[in-house]
Design a protein around this motif. Structure first.
Motif, PDB file in Angstrom:
ATOM      1  N   CYS A   3      43.238  29.168  41.176  1.00  0.00           N
ATOM      2  CA  CYS A   3      44.051  29.736  40.109  1.00  0.00           C
ATOM      3  C   CYS A   3      44.631  28.621  39.249  1.00  0.00           C
ATOM      4  N   GLN A   5      44.988  27.298  34.669  1.00  0.00           N
ATOM      5  CA  GLN A   5      44.374  27.332  33.348  1.00  0.00           C
ATOM      6  C   GLN A   5      43.256  26.302  33.242  1.00  0.00           C
ATOM      7  N   LEU A  45      31.831  38.011  33.289  1.00  0.00           N
ATOM      8  CA  LEU A  45      32.740  38.374  34.380  1.00  0.00           C
ATOM      9  C   LEU A  45      32.064  39.319  35.363  1.00  0.00           C
ATOM     10  N   SER A  67      39.994  31.119  35.987  1.00  0.00           N
ATOM     11  CA  SER A  67      41.419  30.887  35.738  1.00  0.00           C
ATOM     12  C   SER A  67      42.305  31.673  36.698  1.00  0.00           C
ATOM     13  N   GLN A  68      42.135  32.985  36.805  1.00  0.00           N
ATOM     14  CA  GLN A  68      42.878  33.797  37.764  1.00  0.00           C
ATOM     15  C   GLN A  68      44.346  33.386  37.799  1.00  0.00           C
ATOM     16  N   ASP A  69      44.905  33.131  36.596  1.00  0.00           N
ATOM     17  CA  ASP A  69      46.243  32.548  36.493  1.00  0.00           C
ATOM     18  C   ASP A  69      47.363  33.564  36.288  1.00  0.00           C
ATOM     19  N   THR A  70      47.018  34.860  36.284  1.00  0.00           N
ATOM     20  CA  THR A  70      48.041  35.905  36.198  1.00  0.00           C
ATOM     21  C   THR A  70      47.739  36.976  37.235  1.00  0.00           C
ATOM     22  N   CYS A  73      44.964  39.248  35.932  1.00  0.00           N
ATOM     23  CA  CYS A  73      43.612  38.682  36.024  1.00  0.00           C
ATOM     24  C   CYS A  73      43.087  38.790  37.451  1.00  0.00           C
ATOM     25  N   ARG A  74      43.900  38.415  38.410  1.00  0.00           N
ATOM     26  CA  ARG A  74      43.474  38.499  39.819  1.00  0.00           C
ATOM     27  C   ARG A  74      43.201  39.946  40.219  1.00  0.00           C
ATOM     28  N   ASN A  76      42.226  42.386  38.250  1.00  0.00           N
ATOM     29  CA  ASN A  76      40.978  42.819  37.615  1.00  0.00           C
ATOM     30  C   ASN A  76      39.745  42.318  38.353  1.00  0.00           C
TER      31      ASN A  76
END
Length: 172
Positions: A3, A5, A45, A67-70, A73-74, A76
Motif C-alpha cells: 500500500c 502512492q 484492474l 497503490s491500495q492507499d485508501t 481502493c482496498r 474494491n
C-alpha cells in the motif's frame, strides 16, 4: 498487499520480498507490469484481480503491488476476489511511507519530470490522503490472520522478512 502512492517504493520492496523469502513459489503481481506504457484502464484492474484470484485458487502466496492507499481502493480489490476458494489466507499489509521529500525525489527520477507548483501540491495531497490499513476493514473476509507493517526506509525491510519467515506465512 503493498500500500502506498506511486514512487513510494512498493515495487522495490516487493522484489526484495520475493527474492528473500524462503518460499520460492510466490507470485509477484504488479499493476505496472500489466499496464505497461498505457494509461491505467478498468480492464487492467480486472487483469490484476484475475491474477490475484488465480494465485488464491492455487494456494500460491502472492505479493499484490498496486497503490491500495485508501480503504475504498482496498475494498474494491477485495470485493472482486472470491476468497472462499482458499480458507488458508494469512493477510499482511505493508504500507510504504517514506519521507515526502524522498518520495518526490524518487518520482522525479522514475518519471523523468520537472517539478512545478501543481505537481508538488498534487503529490502532497495524495501523500496526506493515505489511509493506513486497519484490522476492522478486513474482518469480514475471514482471513486466518491479519498483520500490518509500515516501512519508512530500507532498514524496515528485514523486520518484515523475519516476521513472515518465523510465522511460516507468506503474503497471500
Amino acid at each position: 498487499m503493498l500500500c502506498g502512492q506511486g514512487s513510494s517504493g512498493k515495487s522495490t520492496f516487493g522484489k526484495y520480498l520475493k527474492n528473500n523469502l524462503p518460499d520460492e513459489n510466490i507470485e509477484f503481481i504488479q499493476v505496472d507490469k500489466i499496464v505497461g506504457t498505457e494509461h491505467l484502464e478498468p480492464y487492467h484492474l480486472k487483469e490484476y484481480i484475475n491474477q490475484l484470484q488465480n494465485a488464491i485458487d492455487k494456494d500460491i502466496s502472492c505479493i499484490a503491488d498496486f497503490s491500495q492507499d485508501t480503504i475504498g481502493c482496498r475494498k474494491n480489490i477485495l470485493k472482486d476476489l472470491n476468497l472462499s476458494t482458499n480458507p488458508n489466507i494469512d493477510f499482511v499489509t505493508v504500507s510504504m511511507r517514506p519521507q515526502i521529500d524522498d518520495l518526490i525525489s524518487w518520482d522525479i527520477k522514475r518519471r523523468n519530470i520537472d517539478v512545478n507548483e501543481d505537481y508538488a501540491h498534487r503529490i502532497h495531497r495524495i501523500y496526506n490522503c493515505f489511509e493506513f490499513p486497519q484490522d476492522k476493514e478486513f474482518e469480514k473476509y475471514n482471513f486466518n490472520s491479519i498483520k500490518h507493517f509500515i516501512i519508512k526506509d530500507k532498514n524496515d525491510y528485514d523486520n518484515i522478512i523475519d516476521f513472515i519467515s518465523k510465522k511460516s506465512i507468506v503474503c497471500r
